[in-house]
Design a protein around this motif. Structure first.
Motif, PDB file in Angstrom:
ATOM      1  N   ARG A  30       0.861  -1.181   0.000  1.00  0.00           N
ATOM      2  CA  ARG A  30       0.000   0.000   0.000  1.00  0.00           C
ATOM      3  C   ARG A  30       0.896   1.228   0.000  1.00  0.00           C
ATOM      4  N   ASN A  31       0.358   2.375  -0.356  1.00  0.00           N
ATOM      5  CA  ASN A  31       1.071   3.646  -0.270  1.00  0.00           C
ATOM      6  C   ASN A  31       0.442   4.479   0.836  1.00  0.00           C
ATOM      7  N   THR A  32       1.268   5.200   1.591  1.00  0.00           N
ATOM      8  CA  THR A  32       0.799   6.007   2.721  1.00  0.00           C
ATOM      9  C   THR A  32       1.436   7.385   2.646  1.00  0.00           C
ATOM     10  N   LEU A  33       0.647   8.424   2.879  1.00  0.00           N
ATOM     11  CA  LEU A  33       1.195   9.778   2.924  1.00  0.00           C
ATOM     12  C   LEU A  33       1.958   9.984   4.223  1.00  0.00           C
ATOM     13  N   TYR A  63       6.516  -2.799   6.964  1.00  0.00           N
ATOM     14  CA  TYR A  63       7.772  -2.190   6.531  1.00  0.00           C
ATOM     15  C   TYR A  63       7.423  -0.877   5.841  1.00  0.00           C
ATOM     16  N   TRP A  64       8.204   0.187   6.105  1.00  0.00           N
ATOM     17  CA  TRP A  64       8.008   1.491   5.460  1.00  0.00           C
ATOM     18  C   TRP A  64       9.244   1.809   4.620  1.00  0.00           C
ATOM     19  N   PHE A  65       9.023   2.209   3.357  1.00  0.00           N
ATOM     20  CA  PHE A  65      10.116   2.618   2.485  1.00  0.00           C
ATOM     21  C   PHE A  65       9.749   3.942   1.834  1.00  0.00           C
ATOM     22  N   ILE A  66      10.678   4.920   1.895  1.00  0.00           N
ATOM     23  CA  ILE A  66      10.482   6.170   1.179  1.00  0.00           C
ATOM     24  C   ILE A  66      11.609   6.322   0.183  1.00  0.00           C
ATOM     25  N   GLN A  67      11.287   6.921  -0.938  1.00  0.00           N
ATOM     26  CA  GLN A  67      12.291   7.137  -1.977  1.00  0.00           C
ATOM     27  C   GLN A  67      13.172   8.315  -1.591  1.00  0.00           C
TER      28      GLN A  67
END
Length: 68
Positions: A30-33, A63-67
């Protein structure tokens, strides 16, 4: 209730993800702001950066990943 996306094995930077809690190897995405106080104060949350989450299909660990 909305159905969750398909759970499958996920590879990040050449590594297969494994849940550190239950050792499961299937995750749904999923994507999260990534909300910040400033953007919320000015009511422009839509302009925040987005993170990609992989959620363990067994226990729910995220797991959280940001570019960069």
């Amino acid at each position: 209730m909305k159905e969750k996306p398909e759970a499958k094995k996920r590879i990040v930077h050449g590594n297969t993800l494994e849940c550190p809690v239950c050792k499961n190897d299937t995750f749904w995405m999923r994507n999260t702001l990534m909300n910040t106080r400033g953007m919320t104060f000015f009511k422009v949350e839509w302009a925040n950066k987005e993170a990609q989450n992989y959620v363990c299909d067994s226990c729910g660990y995220v797991y959280w990943f940001i570019q960069p």
